[in-house]
Design a protein around this motif. Structure first.
Motif, mmCIF file in Angstrom:
data_model
loop_
_atom_site.group_PDB
_atom_site.id
_atom_site.type_symbol
_atom_site.label_atom_id
_atom_site.label_comp_id
_atom_site.label_asym_id
_atom_site.label_seq_id
_atom_site.Cartn_x
_atom_site.Cartn_y
_atom_site.Cartn_z
ATOM 1 N N GLY A 67 12.390 7.472 7.715
ATOM 2 C CA GLY A 67 11.896 6.358 7.389
ATOM 3 C C GLY A 67 12.323 5.421 6.368
ATOM 4 O O GLY A 67 12.383 4.419 6.188
ATOM 5 N N ARG A 68 12.373 5.957 4.964
ATOM 6 C CA ARG A 68 12.746 5.588 3.628
ATOM 7 C C ARG A 68 14.055 4.788 4.005
ATOM 8 O O ARG A 68 14.589 3.663 3.435
ATOM 9 N N ALA A 76 0.872 -1.101 0.061
ATOM 10 C CA ALA A 76 0.087 0.041 0.035
ATOM 11 C C ALA A 76 0.883 1.341 -0.138
ATOM 12 O O ALA A 76 0.492 2.412 -0.606
ATOM 13 N N ALA A 77 2.037 1.417 0.867
ATOM 14 C CA ALA A 77 3.112 2.350 0.627
ATOM 15 C C ALA A 77 3.497 2.554 -0.498
ATOM 16 O O ALA A 77 3.898 3.549 -1.010
ATOM 17 N N GLY A 78 3.800 1.388 -1.074
ATOM 18 C CA GLY A 78 4.249 1.525 -2.463
ATOM 19 C C GLY A 78 3.515 1.887 -3.726
ATOM 20 O O GLY A 78 3.708 2.813 -4.374
ATOM 21 N N VAL A 79 2.288 1.626 -3.512
ATOM 22 C CA VAL A 79 1.168 2.062 -4.165
ATOM 23 C C VAL A 79 1.180 3.775 -4.334
ATOM 24 O O VAL A 79 0.892 4.397 -5.280
ATOM 25 N N VAL A 121 9.975 -5.626 -3.713
ATOM 26 C CA VAL A 121 10.442 -6.873 -4.526
ATOM 27 C C VAL A 121 11.408 -7.661 -3.616
ATOM 28 O O VAL A 121 11.021 -8.940 -3.410
ATOM 29 N N VAL A 122 12.083 -7.217 -2.821
ATOM 30 C CA VAL A 122 12.881 -8.068 -1.935
ATOM 31 C C VAL A 122 12.202 -8.766 -0.911
ATOM 32 O O VAL A 122 12.038 -9.965 -0.767
ATOM 33 N N ILE A 123 11.109 -8.067 -0.117
ATOM 34 C CA ILE A 123 10.442 -8.343 0.627
ATOM 35 C C ILE A 123 9.526 -9.562 -0.043
ATOM 36 O O ILE A 123 9.692 -10.840 0.853
ATOM 37 N N ALA A 124 8.919 -9.480 -0.968
ATOM 38 C CA ALA A 124 8.096 -10.427 -1.686
ATOM 39 C C ALA A 124 8.942 -11.736 -1.970
ATOM 40 O O ALA A 124 8.527 -12.895 -1.631
ATOM 41 N N TRP A 176 10.089 0.652 -4.840
ATOM 42 C CA TRP A 176 9.481 -0.543 -5.198
ATOM 43 C C TRP A 176 10.477 -1.511 -5.014
ATOM 44 O O TRP A 176 10.106 -2.921 -4.617
ATOM 45 N N TRP A 177 11.791 -1.478 -5.221
ATOM 46 C CA TRP A 177 12.748 -2.504 -4.809
ATOM 47 C C TRP A 177 12.613 -3.243 -3.504
ATOM 48 O O TRP A 177 12.872 -4.339 -3.578
ATOM 49 N N VAL A 178 12.201 -2.314 -2.540
ATOM 50 C CA VAL A 178 12.086 -3.019 -1.334
ATOM 51 C C VAL A 178 10.909 -3.743 -1.162
ATOM 52 O O VAL A 178 11.126 -4.941 -0.643
#
Length: 192
Positions: free
Chosen positions: A167-168, A97-100, A110-113, A106-108
């Motif tokens: 935070g980022r 949701a924060a990415g949207v 992808v890594v998490i997923a 977005w790379w964060v």
């Protein structure tokens, strides 16, 4: 996929085979917070304080249930499964949701997923669900990710882009630690 109830051995806990324990109730609350928190993040332009509060409460419940499990000696098999599942589902959903809305790189995501999918598949394939023990990298990753996410959301709530930037940075460090922790959990899952 880590769990916080690992400091009390099952044999020492009369609650191990119980479903209803105080920490498990807190985990259920965390599950219940996921959808409202995600919706609030998606609507952050309209209600930034609500997004901040819901995500902060979600994050706090992660610490609360682990602390209660240790303090009350209420480690349970259900909690070993439910706690990390609530963490993963909530963290990923909130991060997406924060990415949207453009607050997370977005790379964060992808890594998490990728890490979660790989560890999740290994855990299910080897029957290790609930058997993974939290690692130092896992603890640090969780703390940084949750604090970073709260700060990312605090920026819009407090009209402070600098807070969002801090935070980022924390979220990006957490993503690197997530990959390291993922390797450790993958090894644990393979060992069963």
């Amino acid at each position: 996929m880590a769990q916080h109830q690992d400091e009390v051995e099952p044999a020492e806990s009369p609650y191990y085979d119980r479903v209803v324990t105080v920490p498990n109730v807190v985990s259920v609350v965390r599950f219940a917070l996921i959808v409202p928190a995600v919706l609030a993040v998606l609507d952050i332009d309209e209600r930034p304080v609500l997004a901040l509060v819901l995500v902060a409460v979600f994050s706090l419940t992660d610490w609360v249930d682990g602390t209660l499990a240790r303090a009350l000696r209420q480690r349970s098999r259900v909690g070993e499964v439910m706690d990390p599942l609530a963490d993963r589902l909530g963290t990923v959903a909130i991060a997406v949701a924060a990415g949207v809305v453009g607050l997370f790189p977005w790379w964060v995501l992808v890594v998490i997923a990728v890490v979660d999918v790989v560890v999740g598949i290994a855990t299910l394939a080897r029957g290790s669900l609930g058997a993974l023990r939290v690692t130092t990298a896992g603890k640090a990753k969780t703390a940084l990710l949750m604090v970073g996410t709260v700060l990312v959301l605090a920026g819009p709530a407090w009209s402070s882009p600098e807070v969002t930037d801090v935070g980022r940075v924390l979220v990006q460090i957490a993503a690197v630690l997530h990959a390291l922790a993922g390797i450790q959990y993958f090894r644990q899952a393979l060992r069963g």
